[in-house]
Design an enzyme around this catalytic site. Structure first.
Site, short mmCIF file in Angstrom:
data_model
loop_
_atom_site.label_atom_id
_atom_site.label_comp_id
_atom_site.label_asym_id
_atom_site.label_seq_id
_atom_site.Cartn_x
_atom_site.Cartn_y
_atom_site.Cartn_z
CD GLN A 178 -3.14 -0.93 -0.01
OE1 GLN A 178 -3.10 0.36 -0.79
NE2 GLN A 178 -3.87 -1.76 -0.30
CB SER A 198 1.15 -6.11 -5.38
OG SER A 198 0.13 -6.58 -6.07
CG HIS A 200 -3.39 -5.77 -8.12
ND1 HIS A 200 -4.54 -5.59 -7.66
CD2 HIS A 200 -2.81 -6.91 -7.41
CE1 HIS A 200 -4.63 -6.41 -6.37
NE2 HIS A 200 -3.27 -7.10 -6.32
CB THR A 236 8.54 -19.65 -18.34
OG1 THR A 236 9.30 -20.68 -18.53
CG2 THR A 236 8.81 -18.56 -19.37
CB CYS A 322 -21.64 -9.27 5.27
SG CYS A 322 -23.27 -9.88 5.54
C1 LIG Z 1 -3.38 -6.26 -1.97
C2 LIG Z 1 -2.28 -6.49 -0.87
C3 LIG Z 1 -1.63 -7.63 -0.64
C4 LIG Z 1 -1.60 -8.73 -1.81
O1 LIG Z 1 -1.36 -8.46 -3.11
P1 LIG Z 1 -1.55 -9.17 -4.35
O2 LIG Z 1 -0.71 -8.95 -5.36
O3 LIG Z 1 -2.93 -9.25 -4.38
O4 LIG Z 1 -1.37 -10.69 -3.88
C5 LIG Z 1 -0.54 -7.70 0.28
N1 LIG Z 1 -0.61 -6.60 1.42
C6 LIG Z 1 -1.25 -5.82 1.19
C7 LIG Z 1 -1.20 -4.61 2.12
C8 LIG Z 1 -2.10 -5.50 0.23
O5 LIG Z 1 -3.08 -4.38 0.17
#
Ligand SMILES: *Cc1c(COP(=O)(O)O)cnc(C)c1O
Length: 398
Positions: A178, A198, A200, A236, A322
């Site tokens: 984050q 990460s 994404h 790979t 939930c």
């Molecule tokens: C989203 C997230 C992850 C996981 O990452 P992915 O690429 O979705 O496996 C790990 N730690 C934190 C703090 C995240 O917000």
């Protein structure tokens, strides 16, 4: 209007990133390990992406290992460290508010016989640093503390914590998923051994992440059976993902300063607007990422707010899961000691560089009616309109 305010869950893939990946899906399908010139061309693209990701962290390219995402990088960092120690140290430390991809690993290790310390947080989400410091002993193998929390956005003093761990001979890992893309990260200045990111979460593609491994850190690979990634991760390479992550990292470097300021202004505007227009509202967490607002609406169900927001085209997320009929508030809000009636009505708004002023106005305009409507039907606000044991129902000023 479609307003996406769930960027701590995932982000839009930047158009520049999509463009960079396009040719790798189509024509550039070679294997970077191949000896022929086609493989060589792909090898260069992977090398460039590794440089771009390294630059994001002020690290060197040979300290970056690509993984399938943040979860794998966290598993690799923690389990790989303990594997390399072969059981010489039996104590491990993390916090009560980690992402499941760290928390789950530590709980698994505890079941396997490791002694686990989990550092608590206070009502503001701040770590008990004295507790952390006292917990570290010569038997402590690894300390893992996230850089910033995904639910509340609370930022931890990673430099101070890294120094504490290093001074006592423990390996230090941080989940910076984050933080990366929202805060400056400089591995020359902070003695972190292992750091997770990460793609994404920073406008890159899904299914690709990286682990920073400081030179000299001993780690056993999680995935064995190939020479790729310097022998640290077999298989790979996800070339398309790697190229996309590299471009995403480059965009962050280009825009971080101006973006942080613009995004934090929008977040502050949202926060101020909701606090002014609604009663019985509390913000969860102090000293936060510039993009995150975790806010509780007393006496109402977060899930219900989400559904009504969704009807208006607004995507956010809630702090209570939930699942299977049980209304368990998140472990993060519970660790902070947020009371039941507030934890249940918590919503996380998380912004990105693609949000606009108009979108924030739209949310602020629509929220009061949602809150009023849900409080009217709230079981917590007492039967037949009478005041419940929680006190008089707070109303929204429209
Ligand atoms: C989203 C997230 C992850 C996981 O990452 P992915 O690429 O979705 O496996 C790990 N730690 C934190 C703090 C995240 O917000």
């Amino acid at each position: 209007m479609n307003v996406y305010l769930d960027n701590n869950a995932t982000t839009m893939t930047a158009p520049e990133v999509v463009a960079a990946m396009q040719s790798h899906w189509a024509e550039l399908y070679g294997n970077p390990s191949s000896v022929h010139h086609f493989g060589g061309q792909i090898r260069k693209d992977v090398a460039r992406a590794r440089e771009q990701v390294a630059r994001l962290l002020c690290a060197s390219a040979d300290e970056i290992v690509f993984t399938s995402g943040g979860s794998e990088a966290n598993n690799q960092a923690i389990r790989g460290t303990l594997d390399a120690m072969a059981g010489r140290k039996r104590h491990i430390i993390t916090t009560r508010v980690e992402h499941p991809a760290v928390r789950g690993v530590f709980h698994h290790l505890e079941k396997q016989g490791y002694r686990l310390s989990e550092v608590p947080v206070n009502r503001n989400g701040e770590l008990d640093l004295a507790y952390l410091e006292q917990s570290i002993t010569p038997d402590t193998a690894i300390v893992s503390v996230m850089w910033a929390n995904n639910e509340t956005g609370v930022i931890f003093p990673i430099e101070q914590i890294a120094n504490m761990a290093k001074a006592r001979g423990a390996v230090f890992h941080t989940d910076a998923v984050q933080a990366a893309g929202k805060l400056p990260i400089d591995m020359r200045k902070i003695p972190v051994d292992l750091l997770t990111i990460s793609a994404h979460k920073l406008h890159g593609p899904k299914g690709i992440g990286a682990l920073y491994i400081r030179k000299g850190t001993k780690l056993t690979p999680l995935i064995i059976g190939g020479h790729q990634e310097g022998g640290k991760r077999a298989g790979t390479e996800n070339v398309t993902g790697i190229v996309g992550m590299g471009r995403a990292a480059e965009l962050v470097i280009e825009h971080l300063g101006e973006e942080t300021e613009r995004v934090s202004k929008l977040r502050d505007k949202l926060e101020k607007g909701l606090l002014e227009k609604c009663k019985g509202v509390v913000v969860n967490g102090k000293h936060r990422l510039p993009n995150t607002l975790n806010i509780s609406f007393e006496f109402i169900e977060g899930e219900s707010i989400l559904i009504m927001l969704d009807d208006l085209g607004i995507s956010a997320s809630s702090g209570s899961a939930c699942t299977s009929g049980s209304l368990e508030p998140s472990h993060v809000l519970r660790a902070m000691g947020i009371p039941f009636t507030l934890a249940h009505g918590s919503i996380r708004f998380s912004l990105s560089r693609y949000n606009s002023d108009k979108e924030i106005d739209y949310v602020v305009e629509n929220m009061p009616a949602i809150v009023d409507r849900l409080r009217e039907i709230s079981p917590f606000v007492g039967l037949n309109g009478s005041a419940s044991s929680f006190g008089a129902p707070p109303a929204c000023n429209t």
